[in-house]
Scaffold this motif. Structure first.
Motif, short mmCIF file in Angstrom:
data_model
loop_
_atom_site.label_atom_id
_atom_site.label_comp_id
_atom_site.label_asym_id
_atom_site.label_seq_id
_atom_site.Cartn_x
_atom_site.Cartn_y
_atom_site.Cartn_z
N TRP A 99 -8.27 -38.06 -36.50
CA TRP A 99 -7.19 -37.35 -35.86
C TRP A 99 -6.43 -36.53 -36.90
O TRP A 99 -6.24 -36.98 -38.03
N ARG A 100 -5.97 -35.36 -36.52
CA ARG A 100 -5.14 -34.52 -37.36
C ARG A 100 -3.94 -34.05 -36.55
O ARG A 100 -4.11 -33.41 -35.52
N GLU A 101 -2.73 -34.36 -37.04
CA GLU A 101 -1.55 -33.84 -36.35
C GLU A 101 -1.39 -32.37 -36.70
O GLU A 101 -1.56 -31.96 -37.85
N ILE A 102 -1.06 -31.56 -35.70
CA ILE A 102 -0.91 -30.12 -35.88
C ILE A 102 0.54 -29.79 -36.16
O ILE A 102 1.44 -30.18 -35.40
N ALA A 103 0.79 -29.12 -37.26
CA ALA A 103 2.14 -28.67 -37.61
C ALA A 103 2.29 -27.24 -37.12
O ALA A 103 1.75 -26.31 -37.72
N PRO A 104 3.02 -27.01 -36.02
CA PRO A 104 3.13 -25.65 -35.47
C PRO A 104 3.80 -24.69 -36.45
O PRO A 104 4.65 -25.09 -37.25
N SER A 105 3.42 -23.43 -36.36
CA SER A 105 4.03 -22.38 -37.18
C SER A 105 5.18 -21.72 -36.43
O SER A 105 5.54 -20.57 -36.72
N SER A 106 5.77 -22.43 -35.48
CA SER A 106 6.83 -21.90 -34.64
C SER A 106 7.58 -23.08 -34.02
O SER A 106 7.21 -24.23 -34.23
N ARG A 107 8.61 -22.78 -33.27
CA ARG A 107 9.26 -23.87 -32.53
C ARG A 107 8.33 -24.35 -31.42
O ARG A 107 7.53 -23.57 -30.87
N SER A 108 8.46 -25.61 -31.07
CA SER A 108 7.59 -26.21 -30.06
C SER A 108 8.30 -26.28 -28.71
O SER A 108 9.54 -26.21 -28.65
N GLY A 140 17.04 -32.19 -11.51
CA GLY A 140 16.92 -33.01 -10.32
C GLY A 140 16.63 -34.47 -10.59
O GLY A 140 16.52 -34.93 -11.73
N GLU A 141 16.46 -35.20 -9.50
CA GLU A 141 16.21 -36.64 -9.57
C GLU A 141 14.92 -36.98 -10.32
O GLU A 141 14.84 -37.99 -11.02
N PHE A 142 13.92 -36.10 -10.20
CA PHE A 142 12.63 -36.35 -10.84
C PHE A 142 12.53 -35.69 -12.22
O PHE A 142 11.51 -35.78 -12.88
N ALA A 143 13.62 -35.03 -12.66
CA ALA A 143 13.72 -34.44 -14.00
C ALA A 143 12.54 -33.52 -14.32
O ALA A 143 11.89 -33.65 -15.36
N THR A 144 12.28 -32.56 -13.44
CA THR A 144 11.13 -31.67 -13.61
C THR A 144 11.49 -30.42 -14.40
O THR A 144 12.64 -29.98 -14.44
N MET A 145 10.46 -29.84 -15.03
CA MET A 145 10.60 -28.63 -15.82
C MET A 145 9.91 -27.48 -15.09
O MET A 145 9.00 -27.69 -14.28
N SER A 146 10.28 -26.23 -15.42
CA SER A 146 9.64 -25.07 -14.78
C SER A 146 9.21 -24.02 -15.81
O SER A 146 8.84 -22.91 -15.43
N ASP A 147 9.21 -24.38 -17.09
CA ASP A 147 8.84 -23.41 -18.12
C ASP A 147 7.34 -23.44 -18.40
O ASP A 147 6.65 -24.42 -18.13
N THR A 148 6.84 -22.33 -18.93
CA THR A 148 5.42 -22.18 -19.24
C THR A 148 5.28 -21.69 -20.69
O THR A 148 5.99 -20.76 -21.10
N TRP A 149 4.37 -22.32 -21.43
CA TRP A 149 4.15 -21.99 -22.84
C TRP A 149 2.66 -21.84 -23.11
O TRP A 149 1.83 -22.40 -22.39
N ARG A 150 2.34 -21.08 -24.16
CA ARG A 150 0.95 -21.00 -24.63
C ARG A 150 0.90 -21.34 -26.12
O ARG A 150 1.83 -21.04 -26.87
N PHE A 151 -0.20 -21.97 -26.52
CA PHE A 151 -0.40 -22.37 -27.91
C PHE A 151 -1.67 -21.72 -28.44
O PHE A 151 -2.75 -21.91 -27.88
N ASP A 152 -1.54 -20.95 -29.51
CA ASP A 152 -2.68 -20.29 -30.12
C ASP A 152 -3.40 -21.28 -31.02
O ASP A 152 -2.84 -21.78 -32.01
N LEU A 153 -4.65 -21.60 -30.70
CA LEU A 153 -5.40 -22.60 -31.44
C LEU A 153 -5.82 -22.13 -32.83
O LEU A 153 -6.23 -22.93 -33.66
N THR A 154 -5.72 -20.83 -33.07
CA THR A 154 -6.07 -20.28 -34.39
C THR A 154 -4.87 -20.23 -35.32
O THR A 154 -4.95 -20.62 -36.49
N THR A 155 -3.74 -19.77 -34.80
CA THR A 155 -2.55 -19.60 -35.64
C THR A 155 -1.56 -20.75 -35.55
O THR A 155 -0.59 -20.81 -36.33
N SER A 156 -1.76 -21.66 -34.60
CA SER A 156 -0.85 -22.80 -34.36
C SER A 156 0.56 -22.35 -34.00
O SER A 156 1.55 -22.96 -34.39
N VAL A 157 0.65 -21.27 -33.25
CA VAL A 157 1.94 -20.73 -32.82
C VAL A 157 2.15 -21.00 -31.33
O VAL A 157 1.28 -20.69 -30.51
#
Length: 219
Positions: A99-108, A140-157
């Protein structure tokens, strides 16, 4: 993965502990243990995380994990919402797997669990997309999120998509189908905890609702 099927972690059906093991079902219908043993760095046992496979490694993100310093398998009363990312290399080779933990090059993205995840490709390379989920910062009661993100597997951004009023605020048990250019997401649970019976499509960074004719699944 080729003709193999990989699973990692989860919640034990017998005693409710969080698990950190890894298994793959090979083409000859045999389960094989792909866990990393010993003191090597690895993700904490968890449930509700996402996992995708790219090229030769398994990528996982987030989930509900055991609290820091707990035993490898602990009960669900000791959980922490995560936003860490890991890759499992050489899963089918007991001498090389790690296993290798990925250190992002940006905020997560904010920590979350029970989110949707899928892969997208194109001229700019392959990326992992995550959406929604459950978090202490959710609504809400179920504490749901509505945001969408993408992670670049090459740059770790990590890159957030622009806020979208059409984006579903859902978590848990979403069904996902992916084409070359879009992802279809159905179901899950809304802010109230009730079943979310809508079909949504995510394409070119935008969400839109599908309004099918005729009968539809109950949700």
């Amino acid at each position: 993965v080729g003709r193999n099927f990989i699973i990692h972690g989860g919640e034990s059906a017998t005693d409710g502990v969080l698990l950190g093991d890894c298994w793959y079902l090979s083409a000859n219908s045999t389960w094989n243990d792909c866990s990393v043993t010993g003191v090597a760095a690895q993700p904490r046992p968890r449930r509700g995380h996402s996992a995708v496979f790219y090229k030769d490694f398994l990528f996982i993100f987030g989930g509900y994990a055991t609290v820091q310093g707990a035993n490898r398998e602990v009960r669900l009363t000791s959980e922490e919402t995560m936003n860490d990312a890991w890759r499992l290399l050489d899963y089918n080779d007991p001498n090389l797997r790690s296993w290798r933990e990925i250190a992002p090059s940006s905020r997560s993205p904010p920590p979350r669990a029970l989110h949707a995840s899928w892969m997208i490709g194109g001229t700019e390379g392959f990326k992992v997309v995550i959406h929604g989920g459950q978090s202490t910062d959710g609504a809400g009661e179920f504490a749901t999120m509505s945001d969408t993100w993408r992670f670049d597997l090459t740059t770790s951004v990590w890159t957030p998509y622009s806020a979208d009023p059409e984006a579903p605020s859902v978590a848990s048990s979403m069904a996902i189908s992916v084409t070359d250019s879009a992802a279809l997401v159905y179901g899950g649970r809304a802010q109230t905890g009730k079943l979310f019976g809508r079909a949504m499509i995510f394409e070119s960074g935008k969400w839109s609702r599908i309004l099918p004719a005729g009968n539809r699944p109950v949700g």
